[in-house]
Design a protein around this motif. Structure first.
Motif, mmCIF file in Angstrom:
data_model
loop_
_atom_site.group_PDB
_atom_site.id
_atom_site.type_symbol
_atom_site.label_atom_id
_atom_site.label_comp_id
_atom_site.label_asym_id
_atom_site.label_seq_id
_atom_site.Cartn_x
_atom_site.Cartn_y
_atom_site.Cartn_z
ATOM 1 N N SER A 228 3.111 37.741 19.899
ATOM 2 C CA SER A 228 4.211 37.563 18.960
ATOM 3 C C SER A 228 4.242 36.101 18.525
ATOM 4 O O SER A 228 4.626 35.217 19.301
ATOM 5 C CB SER A 228 5.543 37.958 19.621
ATOM 6 O OG SER A 228 6.622 37.750 18.731
ATOM 7 N N LEU A 229 3.814 35.844 17.277
ATOM 8 C CA LEU A 229 3.816 34.482 16.740
ATOM 9 C C LEU A 229 5.198 34.107 16.239
ATOM 10 O O LEU A 229 6.086 34.952 16.107
ATOM 11 C CB LEU A 229 2.792 34.376 15.612
ATOM 12 C CG LEU A 229 1.333 34.676 15.984
ATOM 13 C CD1 LEU A 229 0.453 34.590 14.741
ATOM 14 C CD2 LEU A 229 0.827 33.730 17.066
ATOM 15 N N ASN A 230 5.394 32.815 15.965
ATOM 16 C CA ASN A 230 6.696 32.303 15.500
ATOM 17 C C ASN A 230 7.810 32.717 16.454
ATOM 18 O O ASN A 230 8.925 33.046 16.040
ATOM 19 C CB ASN A 230 7.002 32.810 14.090
ATOM 20 C CG ASN A 230 5.988 32.342 13.072
ATOM 21 O OD1 ASN A 230 5.740 31.148 12.935
ATOM 22 N ND2 ASN A 230 5.369 33.286 12.366
ATOM 23 N N SER A 231 7.510 32.699 17.740
ATOM 24 C CA SER A 231 8.452 33.170 18.760
ATOM 25 C C SER A 231 8.612 32.102 19.833
ATOM 26 O O SER A 231 7.889 32.087 20.840
ATOM 27 C CB SER A 231 7.976 34.478 19.382
ATOM 28 O OG SER A 231 7.853 35.496 18.417
ATOM 29 N N GLU A 232 9.530 31.180 19.601
ATOM 30 C CA GLU A 232 9.747 30.075 20.532
ATOM 31 C C GLU A 232 10.749 30.478 21.599
ATOM 32 O O GLU A 232 11.858 30.932 21.303
ATOM 33 C CB GLU A 232 10.256 28.838 19.794
ATOM 34 C CG GLU A 232 10.442 27.641 20.706
ATOM 35 C CD GLU A 232 10.915 26.404 19.986
ATOM 36 O OE1 GLU A 232 11.001 25.338 20.625
ATOM 37 O OE2 GLU A 232 11.204 26.504 18.770
ATOM 38 N N VAL A 233 10.375 30.296 22.855
ATOM 39 C CA VAL A 233 11.267 30.568 23.977
ATOM 40 C C VAL A 233 12.168 29.362 24.179
ATOM 41 O O VAL A 233 11.677 28.244 24.374
ATOM 42 C CB VAL A 233 10.461 30.872 25.259
ATOM 43 C CG1 VAL A 233 11.402 31.063 26.445
ATOM 44 C CG2 VAL A 233 9.592 32.102 25.066
ATOM 45 N N VAL A 234 13.464 29.578 24.108
ATOM 46 C CA VAL A 234 14.414 28.460 24.212
ATOM 47 C C VAL A 234 15.242 28.500 25.488
ATOM 48 O O VAL A 234 15.865 27.503 25.860
ATOM 49 C CB VAL A 234 15.343 28.415 22.985
ATOM 50 C CG1 VAL A 234 14.551 28.104 21.720
ATOM 51 C CG2 VAL A 234 16.125 29.708 22.825
ATOM 52 N N LYS A 235 15.240 29.652 26.164
ATOM 53 C CA LYS A 235 16.034 29.748 27.393
ATOM 54 C C LYS A 235 15.415 30.785 28.315
ATOM 55 O O LYS A 235 14.941 31.827 27.866
ATOM 56 C CB LYS A 235 17.482 30.131 27.087
ATOM 57 C CG LYS A 235 18.404 30.084 28.304
ATOM 58 C CD LYS A 235 19.845 30.368 27.913
ATOM 59 C CE LYS A 235 20.767 30.307 29.122
ATOM 60 N NZ LYS A 235 22.176 30.607 28.758
ATOM 61 N N ILE A 236 15.401 30.462 29.606
ATOM 62 C CA ILE A 236 14.892 31.382 30.618
ATOM 63 C C ILE A 236 15.962 31.578 31.679
ATOM 64 O O ILE A 236 16.520 30.609 32.185
ATOM 65 C CB ILE A 236 13.604 30.842 31.282
ATOM 66 C CG1 ILE A 236 12.532 30.573 30.225
ATOM 67 C CG2 ILE A 236 13.090 31.811 32.326
ATOM 68 C CD1 ILE A 236 12.367 29.125 29.875
ATOM 69 N N ASN A 237 16.244 32.821 32.005
ATOM 70 C CA ASN A 237 17.217 33.140 33.051
ATOM 71 C C ASN A 237 16.508 33.980 34.103
ATOM 72 O O ASN A 237 16.272 35.175 33.904
ATOM 73 C CB ASN A 237 18.408 33.899 32.461
ATOM 74 C CG ASN A 237 19.537 34.050 33.468
ATOM 75 O OD1 ASN A 237 19.307 34.221 34.657
ATOM 76 N ND2 ASN A 237 20.770 33.983 32.968
#
Length: 454
Positions: A228-237
């Motif tokens: 999945s391109l253009n898919s920035e991870v900004v938070k991880i729980n």
């Protein structure tokens, strides 16, 4: 493991290495999230409007691993070109073959003899003192002597790292720098001969089409629907086993493989804790400006592969002659050629980004790679600012990693690759790809990892 959801952050060499291995093993319950609109990370390549292909640095393909070689052969067959390294150093208006320690005889007599004497003194002093160097600078001087150190190794490393060498450790050196054996060194000097064959990149490969980025484009084609391109991870729980993307979408996971920069990853990780965040402050990096010039002129500088520049009067630390790697790097190999320059920067070594093209062109003219009249032949310009380029092996790096990595793994989070593992010494393209492969082998098959280790 059949129902475990594996999420991979980053579609660079490590992330795609993990995905490739999962696919190879027939495991389908995974997905790769990539913040950019392309795959390959720092090993991506770009085709400009003029038909020139550009890499994000002086990348070439060589390998320590059979699995990586088999992957290349399956993807490319005969479309991988074999090349022999022709690397040089340009310093004090003089061309010297690389590595310097094999070619001292190319130096003028006023420099040659002091290099030999200082090397002998350094070896004698090391036997007497038996003290271990405390940092990279001390290691260079103790290993090569003061004259050779100040002639090339200290100025070049200061330039490429853009970081105080006193704050860099020497535990990472291994086979990255050739250590001269005194007897062979003196024999070669007397006999006017070479100690040839050093370095893993003595022979390298290069794709016939598309630059090094073509490797990862072809891997991505095997992973249809898994990236999945253009898919920035900004938070991880980790408590809920969930990641949040910049567009607001969420994705659950059971196992997380991170290949993004470790420090930035921890800031997005809600449970990283004060200890891990504090430790990440010791993970330092530099930046690199990549400047490409395409010329409509049918003569490149000999058959050189790349050249190292330690002197401070030119901004770049390395120049690669890309059009010598493949005839398809330029729109017409008979009429065009291309060169790629790299300029390192940090708060310790600032550079004027607005003026970098002019500085680079002047440096190329001063070193004789370009002539003044060549300005009119420049038909293509490429620029990329890589904010996180080299993970610096600082003296406190391993201390930080011993705090961070075990904490993450307790939560089924595995951080690997050039920036995920933050280990420069195993950060080459093949190292990174294989870190992804080996972490999958560990997760699915309980095998030991051989490349990555604390």
């Amino acid at each position: 493991m059949k129902n475990k959801r594996i999420v991979i952050i980053g579609a660079g060499p490590a992330g795609l290495g993990a995905a490739y291995r999962l696919k190879d093993l027939g495991y389908e319950n995974f997905i790769v999230f990539e913040k950019n609109n392309y795959v390959g990370g720092l090993c991506a390549s770009f085709l400009d409007a003029g038909g020139f292909t550009w890499n994000l640095g002086g990348h070439v393909v060589f390998s320590h691993y059979d699995y990586f070689e088999c992957m290349l052969n399956s993807l490319f067959g005969s479309e991988l070109l074999d090349r022999v390294r022709d690397a040089w150093i340009f310093t004090q208006s003089r061309w010297i073959p690389y590595p310097l320690q094999d070619y001292i005889r190319y130096l003028p007599l006023r420099d040659k003899l002091p290099c030999v004497i200082s090397l002998i003194k350094a070896r004698a002093a090391a036997k007497i003192s038996r003290k271990n160097p405390r940092n990279f600078k001390e290691w260079i001087i103790a290993t090569f002597g003061t004259k050779m150190a100040y002639y090339f190794l200290l100025p070049y490393n200061s330039k490429v790292w853009a970081y105080p060498l006193e704050e860099i450790g020497n535990y990472w050196v291994s086979d990255r720098i050739k250590i001269p054996r005194l007897g062979i060194f003196l024999r070669n000097l007397i006999n006017d001969s070479n100690d040839t064959g050093w370095g893993h990149n003595l022979k390298f490969k290069f794709p016939l089409f598309g630059g090094v980025g073509e490797i990862f484009k072809r891997i991505s084609l095997l992973l249809d629907g898994k990236i999945s391109l253009n898919s920035e991870v900004v938070k991880i729980n980790s408590g809920t086993g969930e990641i949040c993307l910049a567009d607001g979408k969420k994705e659950g996971y059971d196992i997380l493989v991170n290949t993004s920069a470790l420090g930035g990853f921890l800031t997005a990780f809600s449970e990283s804790g004060k200890d891990m965040l504090a430790a990440s402050a010791h993970l330092k990096h530099n930046g690199v400006l990549v400047i490409g010039l395409g010329l409509i002129k049918n003569k490149c500088l000999d058959n050189k592969s790349w050249v190292y520049f330690p002197d401070g009067n030119v901004p770049f630390f390395r120049v690669s002659f890309l059009s010598n790697y493949s005839p398809n790097i330029t729109p017409d190999s008979g009429r065009y050629y291309s060169i790629l320059c790299e300029v390192a920067y940090s708060k310790y070594r600032e550079t004027n980004k607005d003026d970098v093209f002019e500085q680079t062109i002047c440096g190329l003219i001063d070193s004789g790679i370009l002539q003044k009249e060549d300005r009119k032949f420049i038909v293509s310009r490429f620029f990329s600012d890589i904010g996180c380029a080299y993970p610096i092996p600082t003296r406190r790096r391993d201390e930080a990693l011993r705090c961070i990595q075990p904490g993450l793994e307790k939560m089924d989070i595995f951080s690997r690759g050039r920036f995920g593992a933050w280990k420069y010494e195993v950060g080459n393209m093949d190292h990174s790809f294989m870190q992804g492969v080996e972490v999958v082998n560990r997760i699915l098959r309980e095998e030991n990892e051989n490349i990555w280790a604390l």
